[in-house]
Design a protein around this motif. Sequence first.
Motif, mmCIF file in Angstrom:
data_model
loop_
_atom_site.group_PDB
_atom_site.id
_atom_site.type_symbol
_atom_site.label_atom_id
_atom_site.label_comp_id
_atom_site.label_asym_id
_atom_site.label_seq_id
_atom_site.Cartn_x
_atom_site.Cartn_y
_atom_site.Cartn_z
ATOM 1 N N LYS A 23 158.520 32.060 61.394
ATOM 2 C CA LYS A 23 157.140 31.636 61.632
ATOM 3 C C LYS A 23 156.926 31.294 63.105
ATOM 4 N N ALA A 63 151.051 26.398 59.284
ATOM 5 C CA ALA A 63 152.274 27.102 58.885
ATOM 6 C C ALA A 63 153.522 26.414 59.427
ATOM 7 N N LEU A 64 153.435 25.857 60.624
ATOM 8 C CA LEU A 64 154.601 25.241 61.260
ATOM 9 C C LEU A 64 154.740 23.750 60.958
ATOM 10 N N ASP A 88 160.902 27.311 59.571
ATOM 11 C CA ASP A 88 161.265 28.721 59.413
ATOM 12 C C ASP A 88 161.180 29.409 60.777
ATOM 13 N N SER A 113 157.388 20.443 55.663
ATOM 14 C CA SER A 113 157.590 21.099 56.958
ATOM 15 C C SER A 113 158.866 20.657 57.651
ATOM 16 N N ASP A 128 156.581 34.632 64.828
ATOM 17 C CA ASP A 128 155.252 35.192 64.588
ATOM 18 C C ASP A 128 154.216 34.535 65.493
ATOM 19 N N TYR A 129 154.314 33.217 65.623
ATOM 20 C CA TYR A 129 153.345 32.500 66.444
ATOM 21 C C TYR A 129 153.480 32.857 67.920
ATOM 22 N N ASP A 188 145.651 28.026 61.722
ATOM 23 C CA ASP A 188 146.483 28.531 60.633
ATOM 24 C C ASP A 188 147.962 28.432 61.002
ATOM 25 N N SER A 189 148.262 28.650 62.275
ATOM 26 C CA SER A 189 149.648 28.562 62.741
ATOM 27 C C SER A 189 150.142 27.122 62.743
#
Length: 233
Positions: A197, A25-26, A194, A190, A200-201, A21-22
């Motif tokens: 993010k 997201a990245l 961000d 991408s 968060d990772y 999922d990461s």
Amino acid sequence: MQRMPMIERENISGDLAVFYDSVAALLGRVPRFYRTISSAPWLAMCFLPINATAQRQWPGTRISGRVKELVVIKTSHVNGCEYCYAHNTALGAAAGITEDEVIALSSDEYLKSATLSDAEKAAVRWAEAMTRNTAGKDDALFAELKEHFPDGEIVEISMVCAMFNMINRLTDSLGVPIEEQAEIDLIKPSLNLDPAKVKDYVSWMAGFWPHADFDSLNRQAAEAAERPAEAAE
């Protein structure tokens, strides 16, 4: 030829699923490159933030996404890496690199381009020299590069080039197959990373790392890789 199994999202759970999922997201999606190298999950997890922050455009980097992608496209072309070339012509388009510029990058024609700046041409020449392993002895080219970029930016350009020399060799040596164009194009949004993010990772990974059962994740990856291809989408 595909030499390694790919670990599909539907065949994993727990920390490995969070990792996927990461990646999405990245990087905009989970490319087959990550589905392949995740057979070594801890190394793949450590590589992700370097990959994302070195290649993408964000406030912590001083090089534009356009310059980075010019470097990556030239590096991948010199190495003959079709997988990375396909992905980065798509991301390059998001960064404003035209089809004509991509064609010019496939030879020395880019040096005559009216749309590439002198700084961009110097960055591409440096990337080609690094890829051909001639940069270390080319003082004239380095001096030209310094006319356009300060030290920190030269490091960034060099790191992007070096990273893609590694990725090129991994994808080619392990036989990572190219996705369909529609899936490749998922990379485009991408371009702008961000930083929240990334935080968060990194926070997630740091949170469980000291207490992790390292072998457990290795076993999960090995078991997921053994799932039959029919289980994948």
